[in-house]
Design an enzyme around this catalytic site. Structure first.
Site, PDB file in Angstrom:
ATOM      1  N   CYS A 116     -21.061 -22.758  36.759  1.00  0.00           N
ATOM      2  CA  CYS A 116     -21.671 -23.634  35.754  1.00  0.00           C
ATOM      3  C   CYS A 116     -20.818 -24.885  35.726  1.00  0.00           C
ATOM      4  O   CYS A 116     -19.722 -24.875  35.166  1.00  0.00           O
ATOM      5  CB  CYS A 116     -21.690 -22.960  34.383  1.00  0.00           C
ATOM      6  N   SER A 129     -19.689 -23.302  30.860  1.00  0.00           N
ATOM      7  CA  SER A 129     -19.258 -21.995  31.357  1.00  0.00           C
ATOM      8  C   SER A 129     -20.373 -20.961  31.187  1.00  0.00           C
ATOM      9  O   SER A 129     -20.109 -19.817  30.837  1.00  0.00           O
ATOM     10  CB  SER A 129     -17.989 -21.536  30.655  1.00  0.00           C
ATOM     11  N   CYS A 130     -21.635 -21.355  31.421  1.00  0.00           N
ATOM     12  CA  CYS A 130     -22.757 -20.429  31.304  1.00  0.00           C
ATOM     13  C   CYS A 130     -22.518 -19.236  32.235  1.00  0.00           C
ATOM     14  O   CYS A 130     -22.161 -19.409  33.408  1.00  0.00           O
ATOM     15  CB  CYS A 130     -24.065 -21.112  31.685  1.00  0.00           C
TER      16      CYS A 130
END
Lengths: 96, 199
Positions: free
Chosen positions: B99, B103-104
């Site tokens: 990501c 911070s997916c």
């Protein structure tokens, strides 16, 4: 939904960050680059509105595929990149 | 590596949470439930999903078509969670998840992301020099295999369905799941059969 799988598209070369506060989920490194729609992913409330607590209409979202070496002019031929991009950031490629 | 949060950061977080509660955006109970749900999740869930897909063609089909439904079948509550997408590695295609914007990460089935996943270095280099990043993990792809970097930028969360390693014929789901590490579920490593275990 405007684009079917396989449609050649271009990411808009736009930088709303220069015009004021915004929340954009289209990475800078892809703006202005050519890709191909891999598949539609459904429609989701526009994060650009959600982030500011505005009414957020649903916008179609696509998985768009790019050639990886074309991103930074380095990398291995044949490698690719897959990214979620909202419809209003995509335009059809007339030259494709 | 990020430094531990200082007193100013903690004070800022407390003021932010207090403001959200005052505005009625969240309740203390909702925050606690979300923390508890993420605490309960771990890469073992993702590993079990992969092992089941390796042994059950109908589950594999469901996993690739509707990752959220496949997670629910394993007893994971996906209510309120972003949809889960699962990308299948093949003989000619390998996926690497990153990501670049934040911070997916598919926390519902993998738990908290590791620190390196959130680092600026990984996020920048995974899209620019993905084969260099993989090499540092000891992951070398065979000639002719396409590397597909998946930049997780919007509403989905992505997990990789790696290929079942050779030498695992006849293994049951539990033994197969033991091969699937957290890092393999985002594609920085491949499931491996240890030499001794295979012998």
């Amino acid at each position: 939904m405007r684009f079917a799988a396989g449609t050649p598209v271009r990411v808009k070369r736009d930088f709303p960050e220069l015009r004021g506060p915004c929340h954009i989920r289209t990475p800078h490194y892809l703006r202005g680059l050519d890709g191909v729609v891999e598949r539609p992913l459904g429609a989701f409330p526009n994060p650009e509105d959600l982030a500011f607590a505005r009414p957020a209409p649903r916008v179609p979202l696509y998985h768009v595929r790019f050639a990886q070496p074309g991103l930074f002019n380095e990398g291995a031929a044949g490698d690719t990149l897959l990214v979620e991009i909202f419809e209003h950031w995509l335009e059809p490629r007339e030259d494709a | 590596m990020a430094a531990p949060p200082g007193p100013e950061s903690i004070a800022l977080l407390e003021r932010f949470v207090a403001a959200l509660k005052a505005q009625g955006v969240v309740t203390e109970e909702e925050i606690a439930e979300q923390i508890a749900r993420t605490d309960r999740a771990s890469p073992e869930i993702g590993a079990r999903m992969v092992a089941r897909a390796w042994t059950d063609p109908a589950y594999r089909e469901l996993l690739l078509r509707d990752g959220s439904a496949a997670a629910e079948q394993m007893g994971v509550s996906m209510a309120g969670a972003p949809p889960l997408g699962v990308l299948e590695d093949t003989d000619t295609l390998h996926h690497l998840v990153v990501c670049t914007l934040c911070s997916c990460y598919p926390r519902m089935v993998l738990g908290y992301p590791p620190h390196w996943y959130k680092s600026a270095a990984y996020r920048a280099r995974a899209v620019r020099d993905p084969r260099g990043v993989l090499a540092e993990w000891g992951t070398v792809l065979p000639d002719g295999m396409e590397l597909r970097v998946v930049d997780s930028t919007a509403d989905y969360r992505w997990m990789v369905l790696p290929q079942r390693p050779a030498g695992t014929e006849g293994w049951d789901e539990t033994r197969l799941a033991s091969l699937v590490t957290r890092d393999a579920l985002v594609g920085v490593t491949l499931p491996m059969v240890a030499e001794r275990a295979a012998a």
